[in-house]
Design a protein around this motif. Sequence first.
Motif, PDB file in Angstrom:
ATOM      1  N   ALA A  75      31.528 -35.294  25.600  1.00  0.00           N
ATOM      2  CA  ALA A  75      30.180 -34.887  26.254  1.00  0.00           C
ATOM      3  C   ALA A  75      29.223 -35.337  25.111  1.00  0.00           C
ATOM      4  N   THR A  76      28.052 -35.661  25.779  1.00  0.00           N
ATOM      5  CA  THR A  76      26.936 -36.435  24.993  1.00  0.00           C
ATOM      6  C   THR A  76      26.202 -35.206  24.179  1.00  0.00           C
ATOM      7  N   LEU A  77      25.869 -35.411  22.824  1.00  0.00           N
ATOM      8  CA  LEU A  77      25.273 -34.759  22.192  1.00  0.00           C
ATOM      9  C   LEU A  77      23.971 -35.310  21.682  1.00  0.00           C
ATOM     10  N   LEU A  78      22.866 -34.547  21.676  1.00  0.00           N
ATOM     11  CA  LEU A  78      21.326 -35.113  21.303  1.00  0.00           C
ATOM     12  C   LEU A  78      21.087 -33.996  20.016  1.00  0.00           C
TER      13      LEU A  78
ATOM     14  N   SER B 154      16.530 -28.145   9.441  1.00  0.00           N
ATOM     15  CA  SER B 154      17.447 -27.786  10.618  1.00  0.00           C
ATOM     16  C   SER B 154      17.901 -28.956  11.347  1.00  0.00           C
ATOM     17  N   LEU B 155      19.002 -28.684  12.044  1.00  0.00           N
ATOM     18  CA  LEU B 155      19.497 -29.444  13.023  1.00  0.00           C
ATOM     19  C   LEU B 155      19.869 -28.905  14.248  1.00  0.00           C
ATOM     20  N   PHE B 156      19.019 -29.272  15.520  1.00  0.00           N
ATOM     21  CA  PHE B 156      19.440 -28.646  16.793  1.00  0.00           C
ATOM     22  C   PHE B 156      20.212 -29.596  17.466  1.00  0.00           C
ATOM     23  N   THR B 157      21.243 -29.176  18.118  1.00  0.00           N
ATOM     24  CA  THR B 157      22.213 -29.980  19.080  1.00  0.00           C
ATOM     25  C   THR B 157      22.214 -29.479  20.275  1.00  0.00           C
ATOM     26  N   LEU B 158      21.890 -30.454  21.474  1.00  0.00           N
ATOM     27  CA  LEU B 158      22.098 -30.066  22.850  1.00  0.00           C
ATOM     28  C   LEU B 158      23.397 -30.972  23.055  1.00  0.00           C
ATOM     29  N   ARG B 159      24.147 -30.020  23.784  1.00  0.00           N
ATOM     30  CA  ARG B 159      25.365 -30.355  24.589  1.00  0.00           C
ATOM     31  C   ARG B 159      25.246 -30.404  25.961  1.00  0.00           C
TER      32      ARG B 159
END
Length: 338
Positions: free
Chosen positions: A255-258, A320-325
């Motif tokens: 899956a792509t992680l942004l 902070s690190l926000f990750t969208l999967r």
Amino acid sequence: MLLLFVRERFAWIGFFIFTLIILNVLFSLDVGLNGVSIWYVNVSLLVCFILFFWCRYVIEVGKLKDFLGNMDSHLDDAHRNSLALSPFQEVYFRKMEDAFFEKNLELNQAKVQIQEHSDELLAWVHEVKAPLTAINLMFEHIEDLQLRRKLENEWLRLHLLVDQQLHQTRLYAIEKDNYLNEIELKPIIYKEIRAMQAWCLEKGIGFEIGELTEMVMTDGKWLAFIIRQILSNAIKYSPVNSEITIFTEHDSSGATLLHIKDIGRGIPLDDLPRIFQKSYTGTAGRESSQSTGMGLYLASNVAHKIGIRINVQSKVGEGSLFTLRFPLQNEYAKLTGR
């Protein structure tokens, strides 16, 4: 269900036990009954009571299930007759039907009022966006560069609040408004960065951006809203003359992680589990009156509805690190089928 039925009929059981006690006392006192086996009588009565009790349970529970299966509407005469209710039960059932009918009317009226309010609010937001667009065009005629940047910054804050209200109003009908297809991340992210250019220039914030050539399965409009909320938070809480890093990778499942990373003040450990709750502003909200606690709440709700998972890693003082999967093809199929 059986335990509840037994509990409701303690009076029956108590009366039966009392009757057995009286009967046994009479057998022991009356010499004329010495030839009758008291155990035979007790067992016979107990078996008869258990059979009667079980029959009543089957009949009454069957009627209750039949009624609950049709409680959303009034029972017609034919159906009511098929239940074979006693006059006493008929009174209770009619009262229950009337109560359900009245509550359904109230619920429908409340839904109509909420829909009307939502439509009025949506119309108001669209009316406000027109003068905002006109004001944005007027900025080009302001020669004082410093004044222009300040006005653009304040306009952007107002625009983000109006945009947030617009998407909050549409959120409850997102299933009718979303369109999931394969899109490229790069144009969406660059567009959102350009929209916040005035704010970034004021704080001296730059961006380090990866290639972002991945194609993901999602709704472009709602994805842009999610990124907008995360970017606005990153810019708001980042120090002056800092950088925000945006890059992608793939997890073990493909899956792509942004990732969107800032080096701002970070989120306290106690606040992390609650940052997606409605109106929760946390420690930062107590230091700044600009926080509404709605941005991440709306972003989280939108992400859930279009199959995106948001993960946050943060330490105070380190950013902070926000990750969208983004969903895979098979996850996308489940999403569109629900």
